[in-house]
Write an enzyme that holds these catalytic residues in place. Structure first.
Site, PDB file in Angstrom:
ATOM      1  N   ARG A  92      -7.989  -1.761  -1.983  1.00  0.00           N
ATOM      2  CA  ARG A  92      -7.854  -0.867  -0.839  1.00  0.00           C
ATOM      3  C   ARG A  92      -8.184   0.559  -1.259  1.00  0.00           C
ATOM      4  NH1 ARG A  92      -2.273  -2.821   1.998  1.00  0.00           N
ATOM      5  NH2 ARG A  92      -2.825  -1.144   3.445  1.00  0.00           N
TER       6      ARG A  92
ATOM      7  N   ASP B 124      -1.417  -0.563  13.125  1.00  0.00           N
ATOM      8  CA  ASP B 124      -0.609  -1.756  12.862  1.00  0.00           C
ATOM      9  C   ASP B 124      -0.256  -2.517  14.135  1.00  0.00           C
ATOM     10  OD1 ASP B 124      -0.655  -1.464  10.142  1.00  0.00           O
ATOM     11  OD2 ASP B 124       1.308  -0.517   9.989  1.00  0.00           O
TER      12      ASP B 124
ATOM     13  N   GLY C 154       0.815  -1.208   0.000  1.00  0.00           N
ATOM     14  CA  GLY C 154       0.000   0.000   0.000  1.00  0.00           C
ATOM     15  C   GLY C 154       0.848   1.257   0.000  1.00  0.00           C
TER      16      GLY C 154
END
Length: 427
Positions: free
Chosen positions: A120, A303, A93
């Site tokens: 995404r 994350d 990404g």
């Protein structure tokens, strides 16, 4: 089917933190945009980092070579159209979102990806670019942009991904005029924006916050070559912080106590849940403790959720990981994947639209689970095996190469007991 059999075992020992993937992407792009040669030390060639290296080369922005453990990046002044060949961002990404606006410095390009990457969110760029007269086309799983950006006002939401802001920050300083980035919502993952700005400053490019949602980017700047040593990766270290807190004892070196990486927060979060966490010289030492559930807002550190999910299973009581809706648009739908796979090994996990609720019992049963093609899911399950009563059998374990190609070697070096097995077609 091949699986990784992971036998329950506490991790103990010392480990050098791997180089930061977030810093690596940022360093490589700044070096590619610099006029001259930059020297990068400590780069780790994960799938994601290789995607960025290959992309800037294919776009005609840089050449790079390896020499004596260093990567030499020869930046070239943008000025020609990007190559006709689509830029393969693999599953990264960062590569896709950082380089889409950068490609417009040379007229645009076509970008492809693998796995869930092209699903995404990209809508903030599409709306912004079309407003600026950039042609945006989507076809067959690829995105093409053509045109050139002009200096001016760029308004976009701050709660989808900080990567959109970083992508603009790379290219706007090179335009001949000042620009303004206005965030129309509360900023999430602000630490990652600051990480971009700090890296740019090391290459001689600067921007300024005028208030909490407005960045001024002066035009007419240029990137100056630099020598950079990549600092340790706090996002990856989080799994070992969790492992130490779950009854192990680990000393992690190579981490920067003053890092701008948002996931630097893991040491305070683990300590707040009851782990024994302390700095001893340059080492972060983590030992087990009496772990308690907690309510943790992960809007700035999404994350960390997989590692925190594993840690929460070892805690006593309920842990709520809130403001995590963005995790549904990662390599997997991480909220659903964590709920499903941790439940499969005996955890009590529930998901809501934007959170995970983990009722920790201190032990898990073990069993069969899958990585869902998500590197952080795989590493979280591996760490969670330490509190299992029986081995876990993890399918898709190779996906760790996306960010941490040496993860299984690291795991074994700390006493982890693993063995690849063929479970047959019925698995």
């Amino acid at each position: 089917m091949r699986v990784m059999e992971i036998t329950p075992h506490k991790l103990r020992g010392q480990l050098e933190a791997m180089p930061s993937k977030s810093c690596s992407h940022r360093t490589l792009i700044c070096a590619a945009l610099a006029r001259g040669e930059s020297v990068i030390e400590g780069l780790q060639f994960s799938d994601d980092v290789e995607a960025t290296l290959d992309a800037v080369k294919a776009m005609g922005f840089a050449r790079w070579t390896k020499l004596d453990g260093q990567v030499l990046v020869q930046g070239m002044q943008p000025g020609r159209a990007a190559a006709d060949t689509p830029i393969d961002c693999r599953e990264s990404g960062s590569t896709l979102r950082f380089l889409l606006p950068v490609s417009l410095l040379s007229g645009g390009g076509t970008f492809t990806g693998r796995g869930r990457l092209m699903q995404r969110p990209l809508a903030p760029y599409r709306a912004l670019f079309e407003e600026k007269g950039i042609v945006w086309q989507e076809s067959g799983g690829a995105v093409s942009v053509s045109g050139t950006l002009a200096p001016g006002r760029y308004a976009l939401a701050g709660n989808v991904s900080s990567q959109f802001v970083s992508g603009l920050l790379y290219c706007l300083p090179l335009l001949q005029g000042d620009s303004q980035i206005e965030l129309t919502t509360q900023v999430e993952s602000e630490g990652y924006i600051e990480l971009t700005r700090q890296m740019q400053a090391r290459f001689g490019v600067r921007s300024e916050w005028t208030d909490m949602r407005t960045l001024i980017v002066h035009g007419g700047q240029h990137y100056t070559p630099a020598r950079i040593k990549i600092e340790g990766d706090w996002s990856h270290a989080a799994f070992y912080v969790a492992a130490g807190a779950m009854g192990g004892e680990l000393a992690l070196c190579g981490l920067d106590d003053g890092s701008a990486q948002a996931d630097r927060a893991i040491d305070a979060l683990a300590k707040g849940m009851g782990a024994a966490v302390s700095w001893e010289g340059a080492n972060l030492r983590v030992r087990g403790g009496t772990l308690r559930g907690a309510v943790i807002d992960v809007s700035q550190t999404p994350d960390l959720v997989p590692a925190l999910c594993a840690l929460a299973c070892a805690a006593d009581g309920e842990t709520r990981l809130i403001n995590a809706a963005r995790l549904r648009a990662k390599e997997s739908d991480r909220l659903s994947a964590l709920c499903r796979e941790f439940t499969a090994i005996g955890a009590d996990v529930k998901e809501t639209d934007d959170s995970l609720i983990v009722r920790g019992r201190g032990r898990l049963s073990g069993g069969i689970c899958g990585a869902q093609n998500d590197h952080r899911i795989a590493m979280a399950l591996a760490v969670a095996s330490a509190i299992c009563e029986n081995p876990i059998h993890l399918s898709g374990f190779d996906c760790v190469k996306k960010s941490a190609p040496r993860f299984w070697e690291e795991y074994q070096s700390l006493g982890g007991v693993i063995c690849e097995r063929d479970m047959g077609q019925a698995f």
